[in-house]
Design a protein around this motif. Structure first.
Motif, PDB file in Angstrom:
ATOM      1  N   LYS A 252      40.573  38.713  45.137  1.00 37.23           N
ATOM      2  CA  LYS A 252      39.916  39.856  45.795  1.00 37.23           C
ATOM      3  C   LYS A 252      40.061  41.124  44.932  1.00 37.23           C
ATOM      4  O   LYS A 252      39.127  41.917  44.801  1.00 37.23           O
ATOM      5  N   ARG A 253      41.233  41.288  44.351  1.00 39.75           N
ATOM      6  CA  ARG A 253      41.486  42.481  43.534  1.00 39.75           C
ATOM      7  C   ARG A 253      40.624  42.455  42.262  1.00 39.75           C
ATOM      8  O   ARG A 253      40.062  43.459  41.859  1.00 39.75           O
ATOM      9  N   HIS A 254      40.529  41.260  41.660  1.00 39.06           N
ATOM     10  CA  HIS A 254      39.752  41.114  40.421  1.00 39.06           C
ATOM     11  C   HIS A 254      38.260  41.283  40.641  1.00 39.06           C
ATOM     12  O   HIS A 254      37.577  41.944  39.868  1.00 39.06           O
TER      13      HIS A 254
ATOM     14  N   GLN B 209      36.535  41.809  43.806  1.00 46.79           N
ATOM     15  CA  GLN B 209      36.129  42.693  44.907  1.00 46.79           C
ATOM     16  C   GLN B 209      34.975  42.161  45.742  1.00 46.79           C
ATOM     17  O   GLN B 209      35.081  41.109  46.345  1.00 46.79           O
ATOM     18  N   GLU B 210      33.836  42.883  45.743  1.00 47.06           N
ATOM     19  CA  GLU B 210      32.754  42.501  46.680  1.00 47.06           C
ATOM     20  C   GLU B 210      32.045  41.217  46.264  1.00 47.06           C
ATOM     21  O   GLU B 210      31.193  40.717  46.988  1.00 47.06           O
TER      22      GLU B 210
END
Length: 254
Positions: free
Chosen positions: A201-203, A205-206
C-alpha cells in the motif's frame, strides 16, 4: 467498451490462475460477457473452468503458430457469458517457434482482434515467466492486474515485472496501464500478512485494489472440481472476495 486485462507476475504461486478463473466467473455472474485466454502451457485455467484438455482440438497454440481461426478455439463453460480459449502443453515450445515470425510480439493482439468486440472483458492468464508469450499478452492488453501474495518474498521480482511493463509501454504498447495490484492469500491473523499489505500500500498507493483475496479452503478446492468457486460454494469467502473484485473493476471502468 471492451477491455483486455492480462494477469501477470513472473513469480509462480501468487494466485494468477485462481484470480483469472474466479474474476472471470464473477464478472459473468454480474452479467458481463467474458473470454478467458489461457496463455500458460500448464493449462490450469482451462481445466479449472471444466475444459477437458485431452479433447481440445484447437487451442491458443494453434491460433498463434498455425494462424487457426480464433473462433474455432473458443469453448463455452458452465457459466453463461463466460467462454475460454484453452491452452496446450505445446505452448512450451511456441516461444522458440515464434522467434522467426514477423511482428512476433504482436501475434496475440492480432489473434484477439476479430473477437474483441464480442466481449466486455478478455482476461489473459499469463505463465510465471517474462518470456515471449507474456510479452505478447502485455502487448495485447489494455491493462495488467498484478497478483501479489501476502508472503515474505512477495515484493521480490516486482521491480523486474514493472521494468518489463515499462519497456513494453515504451516500445510496443503505449496504452498499457496497471489496472491494480491485488493482494492474494491474505490471512489477517498473521502479522507478516499485515506488514506486506502495508508495504504494498505504501509503495503503490491508489494502484492497490481495495479488495483483498483471503486464504480460503473452498477457493483451493474448487479447481479440482473444474469449477470456479462461485459455482462450488457461492457463500464462501473466496466467492465473496472475487465478486467484490469484479464490482471494483466494473466501477473503475465505467
Amino acid at each position: 467498451m471492451s477491455k483486455i486485462i492480462a494477469l501477470a507476475n513472473q513469480k509462480g504461486g501468487v494466485g494468477k490462475t485462481t484470480t483469472t478463473i474466479n474474476l472471470a466467473a464473477s464478472l459473468a455472474t454480474l452479467e458481463k460477457t467474458v473470454l478467458v485466454v489461457d496463455a500458460d502451457p500448464q493449462a490450469n485455467a482451462s481445466s479449472g473452468l471444466g475444459v477437458d484438455i485431452t479433447e481440445v482440438e484447437s487451442s491458443i497454440y494453434e491460433c498463434i503458430i498455425n494462424k487457426s481461426d480464433v473462433r474455432d478455439a473458443i469453448y463455452t463453460t458452465d457459466i453463461d457469458g463466460l467462454d475460454i480459449i484453452p491452452s496446450h502443453i505445446d505452448l512450451v515450445g511456441a516461444e522458440i517457434e515464434m522467434l522467426n515470425l514477423e511482428n512476433r510480439e504482436k501475434i496475440l493482439k492480432q489473434v484477439l482482434e476479430p473477437v474483441r468486440k464480442d466481449y466486455d472483458y478478455i482476461l489473459i492468464d499469463c505463465s510465471p515467466s517474462l518470456g515471449l508469450i507474456t510479452v505478447n499478452a502485455l502487448t495485447a492488453a489494455d491493462s495488467v492486474i498484478i497478483p501479489v501474495q501476502c508472503e515474505y518474498f512477495a515484493l521480490e521480482g516486482i521491480s523486474k515485472l514493472l521494468n518489463t511493463i515499462k519497456i513494453i509501454k515504451n516500445k510496443l504498447n503505449p496504452q498499457l496501464e496497471i489496472e491494480g495490484f491485488l493482494l492474494t492469500m491474505y490471512d489477517s491473523r498473521l502479522r507478516l500478512a499485515n506488514q506486506i499489505y502495508d508495504e504494498v500500500k505504501r509503495h503503490f498507493q491508489e494502484l492497490v485494489f481495495k479488495t483483498v483475496i483471503q486464504r480460503n479452503v473452498k477457493l483451493s478446492e474448487s479447481p479440482s472440481h473444474g469449477l470456479p468457486v462461485i459455482l462450488y460454494d457461492a457463500e464462501s469467502t473466496g466467492a465473496k472476495n472475487h465478486l467484490a473484485l469484479a464490482r471494483e473493476i466494473i466501477h473503475k471502468n465505467k
